[in-house]
Design an enzyme around this catalytic site. Structure first.
Site, PDB file in Angstrom:
ATOM      1  CE1 TYR A 184       6.011 113.873 -75.309  1.00 54.10           C
ATOM      2  CE2 TYR A 184       5.204 116.079 -75.375  1.00 54.10           C
ATOM      3  CZ  TYR A 184       5.912 114.650 -75.247  1.00 54.10           C
ATOM      4  OH  TYR A 184       4.051 113.826 -74.107  1.00 54.10           O
TER       5      TYR A 184
ATOM      6  CD  GLU B 268       4.555 109.139 -70.844  1.00 53.98           C
ATOM      7  OE1 GLU B 268       3.795 108.435 -70.747  1.00 53.98           O
ATOM      8  OE2 GLU B 268       4.459 110.379 -69.888  1.00 53.98           O
TER       9      GLU B 268
ATOM     10  CG  ASP C 183       5.911 111.442 -72.427  1.00 50.56           C
ATOM     11  OD1 ASP C 183       7.583 110.592 -72.764  1.00 50.56           O
ATOM     12  OD2 ASP C 183       5.208 110.995 -72.741  1.00 50.56           O
TER      13      ASP C 183
END
Length: 743
Positions: free
Chosen positions: A295, A8, A83
Site C-alpha cells: 500500500y 474501491e 483501502d
C-alpha cells in the site's frame, strides 16, 4: 452462501477476482459513495447546533452504481475490503449503511498488499468496522467542510480568491513566507582563498586561530591581500585518516517516494501516486495478476518479518553474507505506523524480470522502490576519509579525500558523485610545498532556494501538515487555484496567492498556521485511537473559528468594486469592475439606480475538441481563450451547449475515464492526468491505448475501455464509444485489437 467482496477500484477487483474461485463476486465502489450533503444552514450538510449531526447523501454520480451493488449483494455474505486507512474505513462504513449491514458483524477485511496469500489470509480474519477511525475521518471531513465552505465564500466575496482549506492554506503560507524571505534577502560579499599546486588544491580554513566557515566569513578583502603578501611555504602539519560508514536509507514512505521520484525521475507527485496505485492494485505479469508493491499511502518504514527474512536470503544468495545489514526504522514525528513501508511484494520479482509487462514509467518507479527496499536491508558502505592540513605563517589550510573500501548497499542503490573516490597524493608530516598560484575568490551569500514539489512535501511531512494521501492533491489545488506557478520546478506564489495568505494571516493567524494544523492532525489521530472525543474536538474548533469569521466578514476590506477610468454611457457615473458568480464584469457604480452592464468583447473563435461533454452529453467540449478576468488570455475548455450547460475545465479534456469514479480525465500542463471530479486523483489507473481507435460507427468519438457492471458479462472489459449516449456502439476486446492493428 455466495460471498461478495467490495473494493474501491475496478483494477483491484480484477486482480482479487483472479485469486478466488467460484462463489465469490468482487465489486468496486470506485472510491467514496457518500459525502456530506449541501443542504441545511450555509449548505454545510451539518447540524452544528445539534451536536454536529452530519447529513450524508449518496453522490449523484454514484446512485446507479450503489443500486447495482445493493442488488448484487442481496442474499449474499458481504466483505468490505476498501483501502486500509481512515478514508477506506469511512467508505466501508457508508457501504455498510447503504447495504443495511450490522456494524457489529465482522465483515471488514484489510490487506497491505494484493497477493493471493494476503487476500486469502485477510478473508480468514475479518474484523468489525473500526468506528473510532470512522469518527476520525468524519471529524476531519466536517472541519474541512466548515472551514473550506465558509472561508472560501469569504475570500471570494472580499478578494476574488477561489478557495481556502485547512491544509492547502498552510502549504501556501509556507511558500509565501519563503518567497518573502527571498525577496527581502540582501546579499553580502565575502572572500575565500585557495592555493594551487601541481596535482592538488588547498583551501584556507583558519586564520590567526579563528576558523573560517559559513558563520565566520571574511568580508574585508584587504585581510586576505595582507595574508597573501606574507605567505611562505606550505608545511604538512597534520594527516587525519579515519574509517567512515554510511548507512543505507530506510524503505520508502509516501513522502520520500514522491521526493525521490521527483528528484531522480522528474515525476510530479500526482504522477508518482497514479503509477504507484496501479502497481499496488495489480498487473498481469504473464501467468498471474498480482499486486507488485504494498500500500502506497504510509508514513511508516516498518517491514514485515517474513519479507525481511525473504530479502536477507536473497542478499545472501546474490551478494554474500557481508552484504546483509539490518532493518532501519525511521522514528518520525506524527508517524501513524498503520502499514508497512512501501516495498515490492516479492523480492524475487526483480525489475528486469517483469520489465516486459510494465510501461516505461511503471518500470522506472518499480525499480526505484525495489532498489530502495533491498538497499535498506543491506550493510553500510565504508570509506577511508583523509584530511591533510598545512600551516603557513598564521594560517591553516586543508584538503580532503576519500576512498571506498566496501560498497555495501551502494552495490544495489547506485553511487552518486559524492561517493566517487577522491584519491590524494602521498603526503608526509613536515613536507613543505610552494604554491604555483594563490587566488582570492570573490563570493556572495545566496538566498534560500524556492520550494520544489519535492522539498515542499518534505517540509510538510516534517512539520506534520497533512497526511501522505494529501500531499500531491494539495500542490495540485494550489496550482489549479492559480495561487502558485511552477517555474523551472520551483513553486512561485502569484499575486493572488500572496494576497490570499496576507488576508488569512490578518484575520485567521491563530488557525491558519503550522502549529495549529499539526496539532489538528495529532488530535484526529487520537480520535482514531479512541484517545480523544470527536464532538469535543469539533466544538473546540468551531468555537475558535466562528468569532474570527464574524470579525473578518465585518472588517476585511473588499477589493471589489475596482474603479476604472471609463464613464457609464447611460448616466455618466464611473464604471467599476465587480465580482459575480461567473467572474468579473464591468458595470455602473451608480447601481441600483443605474443597471448598465458593459458587454464584453465577443469570445474568441472556439475549436471543437471532438470530445463529448461528460455532464450534459448533448454537445462537444470546445477550447476557447478567456477574454476577461484574472484568466484573460488563458485557454479553457467549455461545453458548446452554453449557457444551458456551464461545464468548463482549465485543463485539456481527454477520452480517458477514471477507474475510481468514471469521471473524465484531464491532462494538466505537465502532461499528467487527473480526474475532473477530483475523486482521489492519486488513485487513477489509466488505459493509455484507449484513445487510439476512432469509433467505426459514428467516426466522432473514440473507443474507450470500460468494465461491465451487470449482466452476464459483468466484470469483463469491453470498449464503448466516448460519444455515448449519442453513439451506443460497443465492441469486444478482439474487435478493438483488430481495429488497432488495422489503423
Amino acid at each position: 452462501m455466495d460471498k461478495v467482496i467490495i473494493v474501491e477500484s475496478p483494477s483491484k477487483s480484477k486482480t482479487i477476482s483472479s485469486y478466488l474461485g467460484k462463489g465469490y463476486t468482487v465489486l468496486s465502489s470506485k472510491g467514496h459513495i457518500c459525502d456530506l450533503a449541501t443542504s441545511g444552514k450555509d449548505g454545510l450538510g451539518i447540524d452544528i447546533e445539534n451536536n454536529f449531526i452530519p447529513t450524508y447523501k449518496v453522490m449523484k454520480e454514484k446512485e446507479a452504481l450503489v443500486k447495482e451493488i445493493i442488488k448484487d449483494c442481496k442474499g449474499k455474505e458481504v466483505y468490505l475490503a476498501t483501502d486500509p486507512d481512515r478514508e477506506g474505513e469511512a467508505i466501508a462504513f457508508h457501504l455498510a449503511r447503504c447495504l443495511g449491514l450490522d456494524l457489529n458483524s465482522s465483515n471488514r477485511v484489510t490487506f497491505n498488499e494484493i497477493t493471493k496469500n494476503r487476500v486469502v489470509e485477510a478473508l480468514s480474519n475479518p474484523r468489525k468496522i473500526d468506528l473510532e477511525m470512522v469518527n476520525s475521518q468524519e471529524a476531519r471531513r466536517m472541519i474541512d467542510r466548515i472551514l473550506g465552505f465558509k472561508l472560501s465564500k469569504l475570500l471570494h466575496k472580499k478578494i476574488g480568491s477561489k478557495s481556502a482549506g485547512r491544509v492547502q492554506s498552510v502549504a501556501l503560507l509556507l511558500i509565501v513566507k519563503l518567497e518573502r524571505e527571498i525577496q527581502a534577502f540582501i546579499p553580502v560579499k565575502y572572500y575565500e582563498m585557495e592555493a594551487l599546486f601541481n596535482g592538488f588544491k588547498v583551501k584556507l580554513v583558519e586564520l590567526k586561530g579563528k576558523p573560517i566557515d559559513s558563520k565566520n566569513r571574511i568580508t574585508d578583502r584587504s585581510v586576505l591581500e595582507n595574508l597573501k603578501s606574507r605567505l611562505l611555504s606550505f608545511v604538512v602539519s597534520n594527516i587525519i585518516t579515519k574509517q567512515v560508514s554510511r548507512n543505507s536509507y530506510p524503505t520508502y514512505t509516501t513522502s520520500t517516494m514522491q521526493q525521490d521520484a521527483s528528484n531522480r525521475l522528474g515525476f510530479t507527485p500526482t504522477k508518482t501516486m497514479r503509477i504507484a496505485q496501479g502497481l499496488y492494485e495489480g498487473k498481469n505479469i504473464g501467468s498471474e495478476e498480482v499486486g507488485l508493491i504494498t500500500y502506497m499511502r504510509t508514513d511508516s518504514t516498518r517491514l514485515a518479518d517474513s519479507f525481511v527474512s525473504e530479502a536477507n536470503q536473497y542478499i545472501l544468495n546474490h551478494y554474500g553474507s557481508k552484504y546483509i545489514g539490518s532493518l532501519k526504522i525511521k522514528d518520525q514525528k506524527n508517524m501513524q505506523d498503520a502499514h508497512e513501508g512501501i516495498r515490492p511484494t516479492s523480492i524475487d520479482r526483480t525489475p528486469d524480470s517483469i520489465r516486459s509487462y510494465l510501461t516505461d514509467d511503471e518500470y522506472k518507479l518499480y525499480s526505484l522502490i525495489y532498489r530502495r527496499t533491498l538497499a535498506s536491508l543491506m550493510s553500510a558502505a565504508v570509506f577511508n576519509s583523509t584530511k591533510v592540513e598545512f600551516t603557513n605563517t598564521d594560517s591553516l589550510w586543508a584538503l580532503t579525500g576519500q576512498q571506498m573500501i566496501f560498497d555495501g548497499y551502494l552495490k544495489v542503490y547506485g553511487k552518486s558523485d559524492d561517493d566517487e573516490n577522491t584519491l590524494l597524493p602521498q603526503f608526509s608530516l613536515g613536507n613543505s610545498y610552494n604554491a604555483d598560484e594563490i587566488n582570492i575568490l570573490d563570493k556572495e551569500t545566496q538566498p534560500k532556494s524556492r520550494y520544489t514539489e519535492a522539498s515542499l512535501i518534505k517540509d510538510m511531512e516534517e512539520k506534520g501538515i497533512g497526511r501522505p494521501s494529501t500531499y500531491a492533491q494539495t500542490i495540485h489545488t494550489l496550482v489549479e487555484r492559480k495561487y502558485i506557478n511552477i517555474e523551472k520546478k520551483s513553486l512561485v506564489p502569484t499575486d493572488q496567492g500572496i494576497l490570499t495568505t496576507d488576508k488569512l494571516n490578518d484575520f485567521f493567524a491563530s488557525l491558519i498556521n503550522v502549529e495549529y494544523t499539526a496539532n489538528m492532525e495529532n488530535n484526529l489521530d487520537k480520535i482514531a485511537a479512541g484517545q480523544k472525543d470527536k464532538l469535543k474536538e469539533l466544538n473546540e474548533f468551531y468555537n475558535e473559528f466562528e468569532p474570527l469569521l464574524e470579525e473578518a466578514m465585518e472588517n476585511m476590506q473588499a477589493i471589489y468594486p475596482i474603479m476604472t477610468d471609463e464613464l457609464c454611457p447611460k448616466c455618466g457615473k464611473p464604471l467599476v469592475i465587480r465580482l459575480g458568480k461567473y467572474g468579473e464584469f464591468t458595470a455602473c457604480s451608480n447601481y441600483p439606480e443605474c443597471t448598465f452592464i458593459k458587454k464584453e468583447q465577443p469570445e474568441t473563435e472556439s475549436v471543437d475538441t471532438g470530445i463529448l461533454c461528460p455532464v450534459c452529453g448533448k454537445a462537444n467540449l470546445v477550447s476557447r481563450v478567456a477574454t476577461k478576468g484574472k484568466s484573460k488570455g488563458n485557454t479553457f475548455y467549455a461545453c458548446n451547449n452554453y449557457p444551458k450547460c456551464k461545464t468548463a475545465f482549465n485543463d485539456m479534456p481527454t477520452n480517458l475515464v477514471c477507474d475510481k469514479c468514471g469521471g473524465m480525465l484531464l491532462k494538466d500542463k505537465n502532461g499528467d492526468l487527473y480526474c475532473s471530479k477530483h475523486c482521489e486523483e492519486q488513485t487513477l489507473e489509466v488505459n493509455s491505448t484507449s484513445i487510439e481507435v476512432k469509433c467505426p460507427k459514428c467516426n466522432k468519438g473514440h473507443m474507450v475501455s470500460r468494465v461491465a457492471t451487470k449482466g452476464k458479462n459483468k466484470g469483463n472489459t469491453f470498449y464503448g464509444c466516448s460519444n455515448f449516449p449519442r453513439c451506443k456502439n460497443i465492441i469486444s476486446l478482439e474487435e478493438y485489437n483488430n481495429l488497432l492493428i488495422g489503423k
